[in-house]
Design a protein around this motif. Structure first.
Motif, PDB file in Angstrom:
ATOM      1  N   ALA A   1     -35.796  88.167  85.688  1.00  0.00           N
ATOM      2  CA  ALA A   1     -35.250  86.878  85.364  1.00  0.00           C
ATOM      3  C   ALA A   1     -35.046  86.597  83.983  1.00  0.00           C
ATOM      4  N   GLU A   2     -33.729  86.423  83.434  1.00  0.00           N
ATOM      5  CA  GLU A   2     -33.713  86.216  81.983  1.00  0.00           C
ATOM      6  C   GLU A   2     -32.951  84.734  81.974  1.00  0.00           C
ATOM      7  N   THR A   3     -33.823  83.474  81.785  1.00  0.00           N
ATOM      8  CA  THR A   3     -33.117  82.453  82.188  1.00  0.00           C
ATOM      9  C   THR A   3     -32.414  81.522  80.979  1.00  0.00           C
ATOM     10  N   GLY A   4     -32.676  81.886  79.741  1.00  0.00           N
ATOM     11  CA  GLY A   4     -32.255  80.926  78.678  1.00  0.00           C
ATOM     12  C   GLY A   4     -32.986  79.825  78.649  1.00  0.00           C
ATOM     13  N   GLY A   5     -34.141  79.629  79.223  1.00  0.00           N
ATOM     14  CA  GLY A   5     -34.513  78.348  79.256  1.00  0.00           C
ATOM     15  C   GLY A   5     -34.887  77.410  78.085  1.00  0.00           C
ATOM     16  N   ILE A   6     -35.140  78.127  76.866  1.00  0.00           N
ATOM     17  CA  ILE A   6     -35.544  77.409  75.805  1.00  0.00           C
ATOM     18  C   ILE A   6     -35.203  78.206  74.441  1.00  0.00           C
ATOM     19  N   TYR A   7     -34.491  77.791  73.603  1.00  0.00           N
ATOM     20  CA  TYR A   7     -34.296  78.280  72.218  1.00  0.00           C
ATOM     21  C   TYR A   7     -34.175  77.268  70.958  1.00  0.00           C
ATOM     22  N   ALA A   8     -34.559  77.694  69.906  1.00  0.00           N
ATOM     23  CA  ALA A   8     -34.236  76.482  68.611  1.00  0.00           C
ATOM     24  C   ALA A   8     -32.770  76.478  68.583  1.00  0.00           C
ATOM     25  N   THR A   9     -32.318  74.930  68.208  1.00  0.00           N
ATOM     26  CA  THR A   9     -31.210  74.711  67.491  1.00  0.00           C
ATOM     27  C   THR A   9     -30.817  75.483  66.379  1.00  0.00           C
ATOM     28  N   ALA A  10     -29.683  75.886  66.388  1.00  0.00           N
ATOM     29  CA  ALA A  10     -29.243  76.768  64.813  1.00  0.00           C
ATOM     30  C   ALA A  10     -29.461  75.598  63.941  1.00  0.00           C
ATOM     31  N   ASP A  11     -29.268  74.263  63.992  1.00  0.00           N
ATOM     32  CA  ASP A  11     -29.384  73.119  63.043  1.00  0.00           C
ATOM     33  C   ASP A  11     -30.862  73.209  62.475  1.00  0.00           C
ATOM     34  N   PHE A  12     -31.725  73.389  63.447  1.00  0.00           N
ATOM     35  CA  PHE A  12     -33.155  73.315  63.061  1.00  0.00           C
ATOM     36  C   PHE A  12     -33.415  74.693  61.971  1.00  0.00           C
ATOM     37  N   VAL A  13     -33.226  75.891  62.630  1.00  0.00           N
ATOM     38  CA  VAL A  13     -33.575  77.009  62.062  1.00  0.00           C
ATOM     39  C   VAL A  13     -32.566  77.079  60.530  1.00  0.00           C
ATOM     40  N   LYS A  14     -31.532  76.708  60.608  1.00  0.00           N
ATOM     41  CA  LYS A  14     -30.834  76.706  59.229  1.00  0.00           C
ATOM     42  C   LYS A  14     -31.299  75.853  58.366  1.00  0.00           C
ATOM     43  N   SER A  15     -32.125  74.796  58.695  1.00  0.00           N
ATOM     44  CA  SER A  15     -32.649  73.887  57.673  1.00  0.00           C
ATOM     45  C   SER A  15     -33.747  74.404  56.927  1.00  0.00           C
TER      46      SER A  15
END
Lengths: 500, 430
Positions: free
Chosen positions: A306-320
């Motif tokens: 199972a590879e769900t893509g359930g949660i990841y960080a928004t690009a906006d947050f990481v780029k900050s």
């Protein structure tokens, strides 16, 4: 003659049996093959087992799959998390600020944390009457009080006005359908419980994963810091308490920061150095179960089916993050590329910033059976609690700079220096956001500060009115999660959470 | 005297260790009276009446069909890891219920049996009322107690009904006979009282004044159209989303907008059986019917609501689009967009049906033919079981239940269809 004796003897025996076996007694069943509350709690090992049970409920919200995972609730509520898992509607409701009291994530926390509290109440009520070594009993009761405080501290922050139950509940108990307690009273119990745990003779460090004195003091420092802020706003006195309590942890020299971020998700580093208190897992026995939720949707990178893509960080947050910040670099806190499951030389673009700090590399590349623990309290947070609280009490000091700069140095960022009290306050908050993201910490900070991090200005907005980078705007009601509708149905003494 | 009046009296006291110490014993009396009117002298003058009997009964019975030890505060196993190994934890599992007691059913019944024309025409009529007190069910608890539910005597319900049957030999000649059996049972079920409000059991609700096994869900009004975009937005919906009724008018659509959307138990059911005999041929037509029952087809949850994720019914070809807005099926969205799925009125259909349960044609060879083959008896037959079902229900079979929860009759999620069986057979008597 013999026959007569035989005949009448039997008759006498029968009458005897009938006469002395009253019907009620005859139906008194004990259930010898199972334990009941009445027949348990007679031996020292029963005290141990009953305290063990309290720990188990911490694992429940971590369960994850195609329906999402309750633990993501407080992450989606920050506005810094994204998802591709269309069927986990509860994630979307929280993320898009359309949450309702029907959300199963909130229900999971409510149900399991109160179950943990129920088990703690049972241990606390029953252990004192077990004939056993007094010092051992005291330690076990210390663990039980710590865990009850842990559960209440989370519930009161998430749900606000909650029932305060401190003794086992049965059908005749007036706490069966309780009213809500004032948050002040809940915090009072949390502090009392942690003080009891603090005096229970626990060791500073416990590498087996049980509650340690380090965990107790760290949590107490966090509780004081939270009490200083919203909703209780106890202010300076509690900043001072938080500073002193976290300082005890620092001065104990029992803990230290890991040298690499890789150690945050290295199974060899469980319950030691930076890891003060964790939810315990073991591969093949009770494997950690959030791994399927933190990998991209069907990119064939993982040994998990199972590879769900359930949660990841928004690009906006990481780029900050500061471009120089090691934490934001590939393969530190986040990962945007991984290898193909069928060909580990083939690089796969993940299409987003996936959370590497809780990613089990061995599980994804070979075992599909995770051996990670989940960190609840780590030393980096204790340093930041100290810095934040001490700055409020005294303003900038060398010691404050020293502790924050330990974290910044590890991130390969220049040391902070020469800031005003207000500048330092925000610098410490930013460090909390960047260091403790996706560890079920950030939303709680937002609620106690009533502030939200603005990824474009890199400053802090007021909570109410803050606009998420993808659109929705926080309102007053999002300072709490709604008390689950199932609970409202079955306990009409409760008042629903305002706004839901 | 003995043939005219019949009286039966019984009484029994039962005890079960499954119940709480306060209520382990219960007494269950019963009495039955019958008057065979046909035996009275005044009936001798009415030759067309061949049987007449009036009967009445009252009885109490008990139910203890629950798992053992439910009255005790049983503890359960919890596993925890310390130092990389499994450690046993023992913690709460069941809340004690020392007042747990027998579920008691009291039934009163009045019956009439009539036979006419040397019993060529027989009627039987029964009226009954059955009241169940102390229904044994798992009742929900506030979770703040640390427990989710408790086995308890949750309340009472009643069943009232009429059962009627006719047996008739319509035609009887030397070569041809035709006989008919018809019966019908009409039953009305109602929950009378519940100790602590509604009980949500499986996909239904147990609610005072309603039949048990009532389906509970939202009211499906179709889909939001583009001209309703502004109103849809109030509910955080888009054109193309399923439109549910805001039942409590609070400006939100959530679990508080659920209501009773159907019921699984029928108003009535019965059979209609005809047998024809012509010389060596015989034909049996066996019909079965049920009416007033609904089916909640949860297969639709997967087959219409989860387009693109699970296999769908072909009904999704009628999904919402800009140009096809008058539809019940939501717009097909990319896989990472969220979808909603709820038990709703769209998934409920009237499950009334008439089923051809069995059609049987047989021919018995003359005894001479059989004898020439050194046989006593030789018969060939062909039959079709389940030879038709007439119903509005679109799924496989309206007579369905594949849910394990109590009172979940008429509820299906990917049920297996009932087969139609064709049989050809030969009976040989040696």
């Amino acid at each position: 003659m013999k026959t007569i004796i035989k005949k009448y003897g039997f008759l006498v025996l029968t009458v005897y049996t009938l006469g002395f076996t009253s019907c009620t007694k005859f139906l008194d069943e004990s259930d010898p093959s199972n334990f009941t509350v009445e027949n348990y709690f007679t031996k020292p090992e029963h005290a141990r087992s009953s305290v063990n049970a309290i720990y188990a409920s911490m694992r429940d919200p971590m369960s994850s799959g195609f329906g999402g995972g309750p633990w993501t609730m407080t992450e989606f509520a920050t506005g810094q998390a994204a998802t591709d898992l269309g069927q986990a509607v509860d994630s979307y409701f929280v993320k898009d600020l359309q949450n309702t009291a029907d959300n199963s994530y909130g229900l999971n926390y409510w149900q399991n944390y109160y179950k943990g509290i129920g088990n703690a109440n049972l241990s606390i009520a029953k252990i004192p009457s077990i004939p056993m070594d007094a010092a051992e009993a005291k330690k076990l009761l210390g663990e039980a009080h710590f865990l009850r405080a842990w559960y209440y501290f989370n519930l009161v922050q998430m749900f606000g006005n909650i029932p305060l139950i401190t003794a086992p509940v049965d059908l005749k108990s007036d706490q069966l359908r309780p009213k809500q307690a004032a948050p002040d009273d809940v915090y009072k119990l949390i502090v009392e419980d942690l003080k009891t745990a603090e005096a229970a003779g626990l060791a500073w460090v416990d590498v087996t994963g049980r509650v340690s004195l380090g965990a107790v003091k760290s949590l107490l420092a966090k509780v004081y810091l939270t009490m200083a802020g919203y909703p209780l706003q106890k202010g300076a006195e509690y900043f001072d308490l938080a500073a002193k309590k976290s300082e005890e942890v620092i001065d104990s020299k029992q803990f230290k920061l890991f040298n690499t971020y890789g150690d945050l998700h290295n199974p060899a580093k469980k319950n030691m150095e930076e890891n003060i208190f964790m939810i315990q897992y073991k591969t093949q026995i009770i494997p950690a179960n959030w791994q399927e939720l933190i990998i991209p949707y069907n990119k064939n990178i993982s040994a998990y089916s199972a590879e769900t893509g359930g949660i990841y960080a928004t690009a906006d947050f990481v780029k900050s993050y500061d471009p120089a910040d090691l934490r934001a670099k590939e393969g530190q806190f986040f990962v945007t590329k991984f290898t193909n499951q069928d060909n580990r030389n083939l690089v796969v673009d993940l299409g987003g910033y996936f959370i590497y700090k809780i990613f089990d590399v061995a599980a994804h590349t070979s075992t599909a059976n995770s051996d990670l623990n989940w960190s609840l309290l780590r030393y980096a947070e204790v340093l930041l609690i100290y810095a934040e609280a001490a700055n409020e009490v005294t303003g900038p000091s060398t010691k404050i700079y020293d502790e924050v700069n330990l974290i910044r140095t590890r991130a390969q960022l220049p040391k902070l220096t020469g800031l005003s009290k207000d500048q330092l306050r925000e610098a410490i908050w930013r460090e909390r956001w960047y260091e403790l993201c996706f560890e079920n910490v950030t939303w709680f900070d937002m609620a106690r500060l009533r502030k939200a991090f603005n990824v474009s200005t890199k400053g802090f907005d007021n909570y109410v009115g803050h606009k998420f980078s993808y659109g929705p705007v926080l309102t007053q009601r999002e300072l709490l999660f709604p008390i689950p509708s199932r609970e409202l149905r079955n306990n009409t003494n409760l008042t629903p959470t305002e706004g839901y | 005297m003995q043939n005219k009046y019949l009286i039966t009296l019984t009484g029994r006291a039962d005890g079960s260790s499954k119940f709480g110490t306060e209520n382990q014993y219960a007494f269950f009396p019963s009495a039955a009276l019958a008057w065979r009117v046909i035996e009275e002298d005044f009936m001798k003058n009415i030759p067309s009446i061949s049987n007449l009997k009036i009967r009445a009964s009252y009885g109490a019975t008990g139910n203890s069909e629950i798992p053992a030890y439910r009255a005790l505060a049983g503890m359960g196993n919890y596993n925890v890891i310390f130092d990389g190994t499994r450690n046993i934890g023992i913690g709460t599992n069941r809340m004690a219920n020392s007042t747990l007691q027998w579920e008691k059913t009291k039934q009163i019944d009045f019956g009439l049996e009539v036979g006419l024309f040397s019993n060529r025409l027989n009627f039987e009529l029964d009226l009954y009322r059955r009241k169940v007190n102390g229904m044994l069910l798992e009742a929900p608890l506030p979770l703040s107690s640390g427990y989710a539910s408790i086995f308890s005597n949750v309340g009472s319900m009643e069943n009232k009904g009429i059962e009627f049957s006719v047996n008739s030999t319509n035609i009887k000649t030397d070569d041809f006979s035709w006989s008919t059996t018809f019966n019908i049972s009409v039953n009305k079920n109602k929950v009378l009282a519940l100790a602590s409000g509604d009980i949500f059991s499986g996909n239904g609700v147990i609610r005072v004044g309603e039949p048990v096994g009532s389906f509970f869900g939202r009211v499906h009004l179709g889909t939001w159209g583009t001209n309703e975009a502004a109103e849809a937005k109030k509910y955080n919906m888009l054109p193309g989303d399923v439109k549910y009724k805001d039942l409590n008018n609070d400006g939100r659509i959530n679990d508080l907008d659920r209501t009773i959307i159907g019921k699984g138990i029928p108003d009535g059911f019965g059979t209609f059986l005809n047998t024809f005999q012509y010389k060596a041929w015989s034909l049996t037509v066996d019909l079965q019917y049920m009416y007033g029952n609904d089916v909640l087809d949860r297969s639709i949850h997967s087959a219409e609501d989860r387009q693109g994720i699970a296999n769908s019914y072909k009904t999704v070809l009628n999904a919402w689009t800009e140009t096809n807005q008058n539809t019940s099926i939501a717009q097909i969205r990319p896989i990472n967009a969220y979808y909603t799925t709820n038990n709703d009125s769209h998934k409920v259909t009237d499950g009334s049906f008439i089923r051809g349960r069995n059609l049987l044609l047989a021919y018995t060879f003359p005894s001479a033919t059989a004898a020439s083959l050194k046989l006593n008896r030789l018969r060939v037959y062909g039959s079709v079981q389940n030879f038709f079902v007439a119903t509005k229900y679109k799924g496989y079979d309206p007579e369905v239940s594949n849910s394990g929860a109590p009172f979940d009759q008429g509820l299906t999620l990917y049920d297996y269809p009932k087969p139609r069986v064709f049989m050809v057979g030969l009976n040989i008597g040696l």
